[in-house]
Design an enzyme around this catalytic site. Sequence first.
Site, short mmCIF file in Angstrom:
data_model
loop_
_atom_site.label_atom_id
_atom_site.label_comp_id
_atom_site.label_asym_id
_atom_site.label_seq_id
_atom_site.Cartn_x
_atom_site.Cartn_y
_atom_site.Cartn_z
N GLY A 91 7.90 56.94 -30.57
CA GLY A 91 7.64 57.14 -29.14
C GLY A 91 8.84 56.76 -28.29
N CYS A 92 9.49 55.67 -28.64
CA CYS A 92 10.63 55.19 -27.85
C CYS A 92 11.83 56.12 -27.99
CB CYS A 92 11.00 53.77 -28.25
SG CYS A 92 9.66 52.60 -27.91
#
Length: 152
Positions: free
Chosen positions: A45-46
């Site tokens: 996600g990051c």
Amino acid sequence: MGLNIGDKIPNFIAKDTNGNDFNSQDLIGKKPLVIYFYPKDNTPGCTTQACTFRDQYEDFKDLGAEVIGVSSDSVASHQKFTQQYKLPFILLSDSDKNLRNLFGVPSSLFGLIPGRVTYVTDKTGTIIMIFDNMKAKGHISKALDAIRKLQQ
């Protein structure tokens, strides 16, 4: 107790990707800021979030804004992350969680995962938008919309 819309962001100093001191005072009063807190370098996600900010970075720059990413990762981790994904914006190391506490960024999943929150300020450092959502999607478009509104 976190920061709210209408609050001024606090003055802070943190290590940037190159290990230099970044002082928020160098940008406050000069340009709008997008400060996004994220859990960890090189997680799915990051990485998606960072790459989306990268892909739209010129849009932010064209509107006069600066993007700053913050996580508790080390300067060395940020250097690798920046090089691997060619990130053109500032990443700050918050290994002591001082910035996270200063802004009041909450943790999620029973306090195990650092929160994902994006703050947008106007040129004076006044917060005009806060987006608190663990999903990486949405942060970039909401931040860009808030910066565009400043131009109207």
